[in-house]
Design a protein around this motif. Structure first.
Motif, short mmCIF file in Angstrom:
data_model
loop_
_atom_site.label_atom_id
_atom_site.label_comp_id
_atom_site.label_asym_id
_atom_site.label_seq_id
_atom_site.Cartn_x
_atom_site.Cartn_y
_atom_site.Cartn_z
N VAL A 171 30.49 -19.06 33.63
CA VAL A 171 30.48 -17.69 33.58
C VAL A 171 30.18 -17.04 34.79
N GLN A 172 28.92 -17.34 35.28
CA GLN A 172 28.53 -16.89 36.40
C GLN A 172 29.51 -17.20 37.73
N LEU A 173 30.38 -18.29 37.73
CA LEU A 173 31.07 -18.64 38.70
C LEU A 173 32.50 -18.17 38.53
N VAL A 174 33.08 -18.38 37.30
CA VAL A 174 34.67 -18.01 37.19
C VAL A 174 34.98 -17.11 36.23
N GLY A 175 33.64 -16.33 35.41
CA GLY A 175 33.58 -15.23 34.69
C GLY A 175 34.06 -15.76 33.21
N GLY A 176 33.66 -15.15 32.17
CA GLY A 176 33.33 -15.66 30.76
C GLY A 176 34.70 -15.86 30.12
N VAL A 255 20.63 -9.90 28.06
CA VAL A 255 21.11 -9.18 28.90
C VAL A 255 20.32 -7.68 29.25
N ARG A 256 20.33 -7.05 28.10
CA ARG A 256 20.07 -5.67 28.25
C ARG A 256 18.69 -5.30 28.33
N THR A 257 17.84 -6.12 27.42
CA THR A 257 16.51 -5.94 27.16
C THR A 257 15.58 -6.82 28.30
N LEU A 258 15.74 -8.03 28.36
CA LEU A 258 15.28 -8.90 29.37
C LEU A 258 15.95 -8.84 30.70
N ASP A 259 17.10 -8.22 30.94
CA ASP A 259 17.61 -8.15 32.04
C ASP A 259 18.03 -9.51 32.90
N ALA A 260 18.45 -10.37 31.94
CA ALA A 260 18.60 -12.09 32.43
C ALA A 260 20.18 -11.98 32.85
N PRO A 261 20.33 -12.91 33.91
CA PRO A 261 21.81 -13.16 34.42
C PRO A 261 22.45 -14.06 33.50
N ALA A 262 23.84 -14.19 33.75
CA ALA A 262 24.47 -14.86 33.09
C ALA A 262 24.05 -16.64 32.97
#
Length: 414
Positions: A171-176, A255-262
């Motif tokens: 997901v980080q490299l090519v998208g979900g 993603v929204r509470t802990l602000d973690a990247p993909a």
């Protein structure tokens, strides 16, 4: 001239080869599923800006088929050619999943499409999974079921470790959306492997064969009247309600509470697979030492204790609290799953097995969409962290059910 011993060795080798092809098909498609388990909610949350309740609806769509088709699935599996049905379901799922990156490439991907894809994959998975679980006891001797079930669960757990991590990186490299192509390919590979298996038996058509309603009722009566399978079903239903809630809340929470990247989301979700690997590996030893009933009750308590850690997680290094809780919860759950599944396979008449599996899945997996929608609604009303806490507290129902049943007085379920 071939001796009797040589013929027996040849038969055993053929049976072993069948099992390993069955195992390979299950493992490769599970790996693809785990990539999608990360990619699909991230597409919804990051690309389409879905809310918690919308992610809950996508999760619910993935499992609502068990409420619609769960009970008759056992009868259908008995009547349809097993191998052909499984291959067909794999190809249907491949086409549905492949539609997501295709739509994204033309910039026409929408949330309703994700819901429809989840529905199609869910309905195909119902027939596939009931058939898959019915097939295993036909190729494995009863005395090997615990070991083979542990191996299958360990393989699933390994894919749950590698798949989300791989999914997060993709997901980080090519998208979900693009990363979901791997799942489509895995379904095609599974179909190719399954097509090499024996065709499987289907129920012969006879004049006096009971109708579908009577056959469904027979499976239902066996499950609800069994002194061990019934409380195990209630326990599994409570656990799956929690799992449905976690599926809906985890991507939003990370993603929204802990602000973690993909990539971090994938790694954190993979800790569940790591815990499952450990749980699957330990199950035969734990059962041999303490007995299957005690192992079941103990694992339920362990899973609940670790589950309560999840809402305490924070950003940065504090995400390790989530990782620990996720690993411990998953490890406990996989032990309970192996123990109850092995007992069910070993103590259900073969002619009833597909209907018993379908009944158990109908009730227990039917709780997943309910948990997902309930958790999504709670997140909208009280916030994601509070909703996660409520889901964790609900997990206490699992050990409570087992300790309130006759299982607490047993050493072994048998």
């Amino acid at each position: 001239m071939t001796t009797v011993a040589e013929r027996e060795d040849q038969a055993r080798n053929e049976d072993t080869g069948v099992f390993w092809r069955y195992w390979a098909a299950s493992t490769v498609t599970r790996l693809g599923d785990q990539v999608t388990a990360v990619a699909l909610p991230l597409v919804a949350v990051v690309t389409l800006h879905a809310s918690a309740i919308e992610v809950g609806l996508i999760t619910a769509a993935s499992y609502v088929a068990w409420l619609v088709l769960g009970l008759p699935a056992g009868v259908l599996v008995q009547r349809l050619p097993l191998r052909a049905t499984q291959v067909t379901m794999d190809l249907i799922r491949a086409a549905a999943v492949a539609s997501v990156p295709l739509a994204a490439a033309f910039d026409v991907l929408t949330l309703p499409q994700l819901v429809v894809v989840a529905l199609v994959v869910g309905f195909a998975s119902v027939l596939f999974d009931v058939g898959n679980m019915t097939f295993l006891p036909s190729i494995v001797p009863k005395e090997q079921l615990t070991a083979r079930n542990s191996l299958m669960s360990g393989s699933v757990a390994a894919t749950e470790t590698a798949g989300p991590s791989l999914g997060g990186v993709l997901v980080q490299l090519v998208g979900g959306a693009a990363s979901m192509l791997l799942d489509a390919v895995s379904f095609v590979a599974s179909a190719a492997l399954l097509s090499s298996l024996p065709p499987g038996e289907r129920q012969k058509r006879t004049e006096d064969r009971p109708g579908m309603r009577d056959q469904v009722r027979e499976g239902w009566r066996f499950v609800t009247g069994h002194p061990v399978i019934r409380p195990c079903l209630a326990d599994a239903t409570a656990v799956n309600f929690v799992c449905g809630g976690l599926m809906a809340l985890t991507p939003v929470f990370l993603v929204r509470t802990l602000d973690a990247p993909a990539a971090a989301v994938g790694a954190l979700m993979a800790t569940g697979g790591l815990g499952s690997v450990v749980g699957a590996a330990l199950t035969p030893r734990v059962v041999a030492r303490y007995g299957s009933a005690r192992a079941l009750c103990g694992a339920a308590v362990v899973a609940t204790v670790f589950l309560l850690l999840l809402p305490q997680a924070g950003s940065g290094w504090a995400t390790l609290v989530f990782a620990l809780g996720n690993a411990g919860f998953s490890g406990g759950v996989v032990v309970t799953a192996i123990v109850t599944r092995t007992h069910r396979m070993a103590h259900t008449p073969q002619e009833l097995l597909s209907r018993v599996v379908a009944t158990v899945r109908f009730v227990s997996w039917g709780a997943i969409p309910v948990g997902a929608v309930a958790a999504g609604a709670a997140a909208e009303a009280f916030g994601t962290r509070t909703a996660l806490l409520l889901v964790a507290v609900a997990g206490i129902a699992s050990p409570a059910i087992l300790f309130a049943s006759p299982i607490r007085r047993l050493h072994d379920l048998a």
